[in-house]
Design an enzyme around this catalytic site. Structure first.
Site, PDB file in Angstrom:
ATOM      1  N   GLY A  46       0.918  -1.238   0.072  1.00  0.00           N
ATOM      2  CA  GLY A  46       0.106  -0.136   0.125  1.00  0.00           C
ATOM      3  C   GLY A  46       0.807   1.364   0.038  1.00  0.00           C
ATOM      4  N   GLN A  51       3.462   9.818   0.507  1.00  0.00           N
ATOM      5  CA  GLN A  51       4.767   9.302   0.839  1.00  0.00           C
ATOM      6  C   GLN A  51       5.539   9.455  -0.448  1.00  0.00           C
ATOM      7  OE1 GLN A  51       2.506   5.364   1.964  1.00  0.00           O
ATOM      8  NE2 GLN A  51       4.282   5.370   3.148  1.00  0.00           N
ATOM      9  N   CYS A  94       5.743   0.195   7.166  1.00  0.00           N
ATOM     10  CA  CYS A  94       5.564   1.310   6.525  1.00  0.00           C
ATOM     11  C   CYS A  94       6.894   1.648   5.475  1.00  0.00           C
ATOM     12  CB  CYS A  94       4.948   2.515   7.287  1.00  0.00           C
ATOM     13  SG  CYS A  94       4.785   3.815   6.627  1.00  0.00           S
ATOM     14  N   LEU A  95       6.493   2.020   4.163  1.00  0.00           N
ATOM     15  CA  LEU A  95       7.547   2.131   3.302  1.00  0.00           C
ATOM     16  C   LEU A  95       8.344   3.486   3.795  1.00  0.00           C
ATOM     17  CD1 LEU A  95       5.993   1.338  -0.149  1.00  0.00           C
ATOM     18  CD2 LEU A  95       7.661  -0.124   1.254  1.00  0.00           C
ATOM     19  N   HIS A 136      -4.608   1.892   7.447  1.00  0.00           N
ATOM     20  CA  HIS A 136      -3.096   2.365   7.572  1.00  0.00           C
ATOM     21  C   HIS A 136      -3.057   3.624   6.490  1.00  0.00           C
ATOM     22  CE1 HIS A 136       1.517   1.827   7.744  1.00  0.00           C
ATOM     23  NE2 HIS A 136       1.364   2.374   6.730  1.00  0.00           N
ATOM     24  N   HIS A 140      -2.241   8.005   6.811  1.00  0.00           N
ATOM     25  CA  HIS A 140      -1.299   8.656   6.043  1.00  0.00           C
ATOM     26  C   HIS A 140      -1.978   9.962   5.379  1.00  0.00           C
ATOM     27  CE1 HIS A 140       2.348   6.681   6.143  1.00  0.00           C
ATOM     28  NE2 HIS A 140       1.605   5.502   5.460  1.00  0.00           N
TER      29      HIS A 140
HETATM   30 NI    NI Z   1       2.694   3.632   5.706  1.00  0.00          NI
END
Ligand code: NI
Length: 176
Positions: A46, A51, A94-95, A136, A140
């Site tokens: 995701g 991000q 999380c990335l 999640h 963000h």
């Molecule tokens: Ni994340």
């Protein structure tokens, strides 16, 4: 499609509130494709637009397993309409917080309204991993990270570690 640099903790962008989209057009679909490409490359399941530095209310998810065909999903202006009282626990990562994982408890099922990549209004009831992933990613869009759902002690340790890492690493973005 272009792989974009990921925004990493403690970048303040991750705390920014993302803006709703007024229309679903080709540039937005191009951004969704770039997000998917970036997510597959990482790899992750995701990704929210913030991000990759775009404060827009859009996220992408693909829960297909490695040996399955890709199943990309795009959620624009997603909104949680209802959450179950029943809760479930998943180990999340999380990335934007690489190589850190922690168990997070969230509602086990959620009803979500969103626009798809054609701008059509959709509603789904998600459970299991999709419910967790949607919550999640929607977090963000509101500047909330999964580490906000763990103990303050653990969170402070993670933030401290990433602040130190950021100091040792050359700047990821050029600001001109
Ligand atoms: Ni994340």
């Amino acid at each position: 499609m272009t792989i974009k640099p990921l925004i990493i903790l403690p970048d303040p962008l991750l705390r920014q509130l993302s803006k709703p989209l007024e229309r679903v057009d080709d540039p937005l679909r191009k951004l969704a494709d770039d997000m998917l490409e970036t997510m597959y490359d990482a790899p992750g399941i995701g990704l929210a637009a913030i991000q990759i530095g775009e404060p827009l209310r859009m996220l992408v998810i693909d829960l297909a397993k490695e040996d399955e065909k890709p199943a990309p999903q795009v959620f624009i202006n997603p909104e949680v309409l209802e959450s179950s009282e029943e809760r479930s626990v998943y180990e999340e990562g999380c990335l934007s917080i690489p190589d850190y994982y922690a168990e997070v408890e969230r509602p086990a099922s959620v009803r979500v309204k969103f626009l798809d990549r054609d701008g059509k209004e959709q509603e789904i009831t998600a459970d299991g991993l999709l419910a967790t992933c949607l919550q999640h990613e929607i977090d963000h869009l509101n500047g909330v990270l999964f580490i906000d759902h763990i103990s303050k002690l653990k969170r402070d340790m993670v933030v401290k570690k990433f602040k130190k890492l950021a100091k040792d690493r050359p700047p990821s973005r050029m600001v001109g």
